[in-house]
Design a protein around this motif. Structure first.
Motif, PDB file in Angstrom:
ATOM      1  N   GLU A  32       0.840  -1.213   0.000  1.00  0.00           N
ATOM      2  CA  GLU A  32       0.000   0.000   0.000  1.00  0.00           C
ATOM      3  C   GLU A  32       0.872   1.259   0.000  1.00  0.00           C
ATOM      4  OE1 GLU A  32      -1.852   0.694   3.794  1.00  0.00           O
ATOM      5  OE2 GLU A  32      -2.960   2.445   3.086  1.00  0.00           O
ATOM      6  N   HIS A  33       0.459   2.308  -0.723  1.00  0.00           N
ATOM      7  CA  HIS A  33       1.063   3.622  -0.498  1.00  0.00           C
ATOM      8  C   HIS A  33       0.318   4.179   0.721  1.00  0.00           C
ATOM      9  CE1 HIS A  33       2.384   7.729  -0.872  1.00  0.00           C
ATOM     10  NE2 HIS A  33       1.170   8.156  -1.115  1.00  0.00           N
ATOM     11  N   GLY A  34       0.840   3.827   1.905  1.00  0.00           N
ATOM     12  CA  GLY A  34       0.126   4.210   3.122  1.00  0.00           C
ATOM     13  C   GLY A  34       0.723   3.513   4.330  1.00  0.00           C
ATOM     14  N   ASP A  35      -0.048   3.459   5.385  1.00  0.00           N
ATOM     15  CA  ASP A  35       0.486   3.023   6.669  1.00  0.00           C
ATOM     16  C   ASP A  35       1.018   1.584   6.675  1.00  0.00           C
ATOM     17  OD1 ASP A  35      -0.397   5.514   7.351  1.00  0.00           O
ATOM     18  OD2 ASP A  35      -2.141   4.832   8.484  1.00  0.00           O
ATOM     19  N   SER A  36       0.486   0.708   5.798  1.00  0.00           N
ATOM     20  CA  SER A  36       0.926  -0.699   5.833  1.00  0.00           C
ATOM     21  C   SER A  36       2.028  -1.008   4.811  1.00  0.00           C
ATOM     22  CB  SER A  36      -0.274  -1.621   5.596  1.00  0.00           C
ATOM     23  OG  SER A  36      -0.721  -1.508   4.254  1.00  0.00           O
ATOM     24  N   GLU A  37       2.617   0.019   4.214  1.00  0.00           N
ATOM     25  CA  GLU A  37       3.634  -0.243   3.182  1.00  0.00           C
ATOM     26  C   GLU A  37       4.835  -1.001   3.762  1.00  0.00           C
ATOM     27  OE1 GLU A  37       4.142   3.775   2.052  1.00  0.00           O
ATOM     28  OE2 GLU A  37       5.841   4.121   3.380  1.00  0.00           O
ATOM     29  N   VAL A  38       5.568  -1.685   2.857  1.00  0.00           N
ATOM     30  CA  VAL A  38       6.623  -2.590   3.315  1.00  0.00           C
ATOM     31  C   VAL A  38       7.987  -2.226   2.711  1.00  0.00           C
ATOM     32  CG1 VAL A  38       7.263  -5.027   3.556  1.00  0.00           C
ATOM     33  CG2 VAL A  38       4.841  -4.404   3.225  1.00  0.00           C
ATOM     34  N   PRO A  39       8.886  -1.628   3.493  1.00  0.00           N
ATOM     35  CA  PRO A  39      10.256  -1.430   2.990  1.00  0.00           C
ATOM     36  C   PRO A  39      10.961  -2.785   2.937  1.00  0.00           C
ATOM     37  CG  PRO A  39       9.768  -0.010   4.895  1.00  0.00           C
ATOM     38  CD  PRO A  39       8.683  -1.044   4.828  1.00  0.00           C
ATOM     39  N   LEU A  40      11.502  -3.122   1.772  1.00  0.00           N
ATOM     40  CA  LEU A  40      12.089  -4.460   1.602  1.00  0.00           C
ATOM     41  C   LEU A  40      13.567  -4.457   1.980  1.00  0.00           C
ATOM     42  CD1 LEU A  40      10.652  -5.831  -1.756  1.00  0.00           C
ATOM     43  CD2 LEU A  40       9.930  -6.313   0.589  1.00  0.00           C
ATOM     44  N   TRP A  41      13.847  -4.717   3.239  1.00  0.00           N
ATOM     45  CA  TRP A  41      15.239  -4.706   3.704  1.00  0.00           C
ATOM     46  C   TRP A  41      16.047  -5.848   3.105  1.00  0.00           C
ATOM     47  CZ3 TRP A  41      17.581  -0.822   6.120  1.00  0.00           C
ATOM     48  CH2 TRP A  41      16.777   0.158   6.706  1.00  0.00           C
ATOM     49  N   SER A  42      15.395  -6.985   2.836  1.00  0.00           N
ATOM     50  CA  SER A  42      16.158  -8.165   2.391  1.00  0.00           C
ATOM     51  C   SER A  42      16.776  -7.955   1.010  1.00  0.00           C
ATOM     52  CB  SER A  42      15.263  -9.405   2.384  1.00  0.00           C
ATOM     53  OG  SER A  42      14.309  -9.297   1.346  1.00  0.00           O
ATOM     54  N   THR A  43      16.222  -7.019   0.223  1.00  0.00           N
ATOM     55  CA  THR A  43      16.756  -6.841  -1.140  1.00  0.00           C
ATOM     56  C   THR A  43      17.607  -5.577  -1.283  1.00  0.00           C
ATOM     57  OG1 THR A  43      14.759  -5.675  -1.797  1.00  0.00           O
ATOM     58  CG2 THR A  43      14.785  -8.029  -2.205  1.00  0.00           C
ATOM     59  N   VAL A  44      17.800  -4.823  -0.180  1.00  0.00           N
ATOM     60  CA  VAL A  44      18.593  -3.588  -0.305  1.00  0.00           C
ATOM     61  C   VAL A  44      20.018  -3.961  -0.726  1.00  0.00           C
ATOM     62  CG1 VAL A  44      19.595  -1.613   0.921  1.00  0.00           C
ATOM     63  CG2 VAL A  44      17.267  -2.373   1.483  1.00  0.00           C
ATOM     64  N   ASN A  45      20.506  -3.288  -1.756  1.00  0.00           N
ATOM     65  CA  ASN A  45      21.925  -3.472  -2.091  1.00  0.00           C
ATOM     66  C   ASN A  45      22.552  -2.177  -2.561  1.00  0.00           C
ATOM     67  OD1 ASN A  45      22.489  -3.494  -5.154  1.00  0.00           O
ATOM     68  ND2 ASN A  45      20.608  -4.708  -4.956  1.00  0.00           N
ATOM     69  N   ILE A  46      23.839  -2.074  -2.290  1.00  0.00           N
ATOM     70  CA  ILE A  46      24.589  -0.873  -2.662  1.00  0.00           C
ATOM     71  C   ILE A  46      25.623  -1.301  -3.696  1.00  0.00           C
ATOM     72  CG2 ILE A  46      26.186   0.900  -1.806  1.00  0.00           C
ATOM     73  CD1 ILE A  46      24.564   0.767   0.850  1.00  0.00           C
ATOM     74  N   ALA A  47      25.433  -0.808  -4.918  1.00  0.00           N
ATOM     75  CA  ALA A  47      26.308  -1.202  -6.025  1.00  0.00           C
ATOM     76  C   ALA A  47      26.441  -2.731  -6.101  1.00  0.00           C
ATOM     77  CB  ALA A  47      27.680  -0.540  -5.882  1.00  0.00           C
ATOM     78  N   GLY A  48      25.356  -3.427  -5.910  1.00  0.00           N
ATOM     79  CA  GLY A  48      25.352  -4.888  -6.057  1.00  0.00           C
ATOM     80  C   GLY A  48      25.760  -5.649  -4.802  1.00  0.00           C
ATOM     81  N   ILE A  64       7.882  -7.559 -11.589  1.00  0.00           N
ATOM     82  CA  ILE A  64       9.055  -8.364 -11.246  1.00  0.00           C
ATOM     83  C   ILE A  64       8.735  -9.229 -10.019  1.00  0.00           C
ATOM     84  CG2 ILE A  64      11.484  -8.271 -10.525  1.00  0.00           C
ATOM     85  CD1 ILE A  64      11.127  -7.096 -13.292  1.00  0.00           C
ATOM     86  N   PRO A  65       8.859 -10.542 -10.155  1.00  0.00           N
ATOM     87  CA  PRO A  65       8.540 -11.411  -9.024  1.00  0.00           C
ATOM     88  C   PRO A  65       9.690 -11.458  -8.021  1.00  0.00           C
ATOM     89  CG  PRO A  65       9.132 -12.724 -10.944  1.00  0.00           C
ATOM     90  CD  PRO A  65       9.329 -11.296 -11.332  1.00  0.00           C
ATOM     91  N   PHE A  66       9.624 -10.590  -7.042  1.00  0.00           N
ATOM     92  CA  PHE A  66      10.692 -10.518  -6.040  1.00  0.00           C
ATOM     93  C   PHE A  66      10.635 -11.694  -5.082  1.00  0.00           C
ATOM     94  CE2 PHE A  66      12.901  -6.286  -5.092  1.00  0.00           C
ATOM     95  CZ  PHE A  66      13.129  -6.059  -6.438  1.00  0.00           C
ATOM     96  N   GLU A  67      11.803 -12.165  -4.631  1.00  0.00           N
ATOM     97  CA  GLU A  67      11.874 -13.143  -3.549  1.00  0.00           C
ATOM     98  C   GLU A  67      11.747 -12.367  -2.247  1.00  0.00           C
ATOM     99  OE1 GLU A  67      12.630 -16.533  -3.175  1.00  0.00           O
ATOM    100  OE2 GLU A  67      12.198 -16.742  -5.330  1.00  0.00           O
ATOM    101  N   LEU A  68      10.653 -12.553  -1.528  1.00  0.00           N
ATOM    102  CA  LEU A  68      10.501 -11.870  -0.245  1.00  0.00           C
ATOM    103  C   LEU A  68      10.817 -12.865   0.863  1.00  0.00           C
ATOM    104  CD1 LEU A  68       7.038 -10.117  -0.833  1.00  0.00           C
ATOM    105  CD2 LEU A  68       9.310  -9.297  -1.436  1.00  0.00           C
ATOM    106  N   ASP A  69      11.389 -12.383   1.979  1.00  0.00           N
ATOM    107  CA  ASP A  69      11.523 -13.318   3.097  1.00  0.00           C
ATOM    108  C   ASP A  69      10.157 -13.464   3.762  1.00  0.00           C
ATOM    109  OD1 ASP A  69      11.194 -11.327   5.051  1.00  0.00           O
ATOM    110  OD2 ASP A  69      13.351 -10.982   5.272  1.00  0.00           O
ATOM    111  N   ALA A  70      10.038 -14.437   4.675  1.00  0.00           N
ATOM    112  CA  ALA A  70       8.721 -14.797   5.217  1.00  0.00           C
ATOM    113  C   ALA A  70       8.049 -13.597   5.886  1.00  0.00           C
ATOM    114  CB  ALA A  70       8.866 -15.949   6.207  1.00  0.00           C
ATOM    115  N   ASP A  71       8.845 -12.811   6.609  1.00  0.00           N
ATOM    116  CA  ASP A  71       8.284 -11.662   7.317  1.00  0.00           C
ATOM    117  C   ASP A  71       7.746 -10.620   6.316  1.00  0.00           C
ATOM    118  OD1 ASP A  71       7.761 -10.041   9.565  1.00  0.00           O
ATOM    119  OD2 ASP A  71       9.536  -8.845   9.059  1.00  0.00           O
ATOM    120  N   GLU A  72       8.530 -10.343   5.268  1.00  0.00           N
ATOM    121  CA  GLU A  72       8.116  -9.357   4.264  1.00  0.00           C
ATOM    122  C   GLU A  72       6.869  -9.830   3.515  1.00  0.00           C
ATOM    123  OE1 GLU A  72      12.605  -7.628   3.371  1.00  0.00           O
ATOM    124  OE2 GLU A  72      11.771  -9.205   2.107  1.00  0.00           O
TER     125      GLU A  72
END
Ligand code: NAD
Length: 318
Positions: free
Chosen positions: A172-188, A283-291
């Motif tokens: 959601e663009h709103g209170d329940s939105e999900v920042p995806l920490w598991s996929t964050v990368n810096i220059a790969g 794009i079918p992202f691999e999310l971890d169980a929590d995400e």
């Protein structure tokens, strides 16, 4: 030659026109607002900067002027009041959007709609259902803005240019939105690995603090100055450019989700490939169980706000 119609010449609509002018993105911009004088005043003010930018024709118009628009951006509707959630706007703005979409389609059935009006996931769904256009051509600005807020905060924390940080906010663009920490990368390099070579001590609490700041950003800005408009205007320019220039950029727009993660007929944000045909792929992202759990929770919330008259039967999880 490209033309954009912007419905709603308020804070977001007029700032978006300004961002397009600065970017030299299109040759023609028409502003349409129920308050004609407002659209006329904004167009005049923008035109007075014409000698400083690439040639562009900005004018106030009516729905007839949508007939040759490549993209129609809808920003009309009630904005959030301080402390008000986006979802509280659903009834008023659904009514407004149905009328606006019908007015646009009277003159153009071959355009792409970009919906900005909040709650953007529900309003995009309403626009799609009302329009009968292909879902690839009815696009919500979704979490493109939230993703940029996330990248900005990571950039400030990590001391790295945000353009070198890959990070996404989905749902959601709103209170329940999900920042995806598991996929964050810096220059790969994954964030976890990057953190081992960085001297700044970042705890799990530090990550939670960033997630909260992303979710709370609009509330904080609205409390401070009444509305948010600069960053969303730039986000809209980015979305528009990717479509008009067939860039195939990956942006977290709100799109029809049908069959992904077991969800059926909902508008929500996931990373999408955007090109001339609109949303060309999700794009079918691999999310971890929590995400994944958080994303499905976000979907449940959206599902609960879809106006009943638009669904033949209640939307279910597959
Ligand atoms: P605003 O009040 O400044 O502007 C809204 C404009 O819509 C006004 O000029 C109003 O006259 C016009 N309008 C209302 N009903 C209309 C109709 N039926 N036909 C034509 N024009 C009509 O509000 P704003 O700050 O520009 O915000 C506009 C919308 O964008 C709000 O719903 C807000 O929540 C949303 N928004 C979304 C995002 C996002 O990321 N999706 C970000 C910021 C704002």
């Amino acid at each position: 030659m490209s033309k954009i119609a912007i419905i709603g010449a308020g804070f977001v609509g007029s700032t978006t026109a300004y961002a397009f002018m600065l970017g030299g993105t299109v040759q023609e911009i028409v502003l349409i607002d129920k308050i004609k004088e407002k659209a006329r005043g904004e167009a005049m003010d923008l035109n007075h900067g014409a000698s400083f930018v690439r040639p562009v024709n900005v004018y106030a118009g009516n729905y007839k002027d949508c007939r040759d628009a490549d993209i129609v951006i809808i920003t009309a509707g009630a904005p959030q009041a301080p402390g008000q959630s986006r979802l509280e706007l659903v009834e008023t703005n659904s009514r407004i959007i149905k009328q606006i979409v019908s007015n646009i389609l009277d003159y153009n059935t071959d355009t792409t709609l970009i919906i900005v009006t909040n709650p953007v996931d529900i309003i995009s769904y309403v626009a799609w259902k009302t329009s009968n256009l292909s879902p690839s051509r009815v696009i919500g600005s979704g979490t493109v803005l939230d993703t940029s807020r996330f990248r900005h905060l990571l950039s400030a924390r990590c001391g790295i240019d945000p353009r070198n940080i890959h990070a996404y906010v989905i749902g959601e663009h709103g209170d329940s939105e999900v920042p995806l920490w598991s996929t964050v990368n810096i220059a790969g390099i994954s964030l976890d690995r990057f953190c081992t070579s960085c001297n700044r001590a970042c705890s799990d609490e530090g990550r939670e603090e960033i997630s909260q700041k992303v979710r709370q950003a609009a509330y904080e800005i609205i409390e401070g100055k009444g509305a948010t408009y600069y960053a969303i205007a730039l986000a809209l320019r980015r979305i528009t450019e990717s479509i008009l220039r067939d860039e195939h950029s990956i942006l977290t727009v709100s799109t029809l989700i049908n069959g992904i993660y077991g969800l059926k007929e909902l508008y929500l944000s996931l990373p999408c490939v955007l090109g001339r045909k609109g949303v060309e792929n999700v794009i079918p992202f691999e999310l971890d169980a929590d995400e994944k759990g958080q994303f499905l929770h976000s979907a449940e919330i959206i599902k609960g706000y879809i106006p009943a008259d638009l669904t033949e039967k209640p939307i279910e999880l597959l």
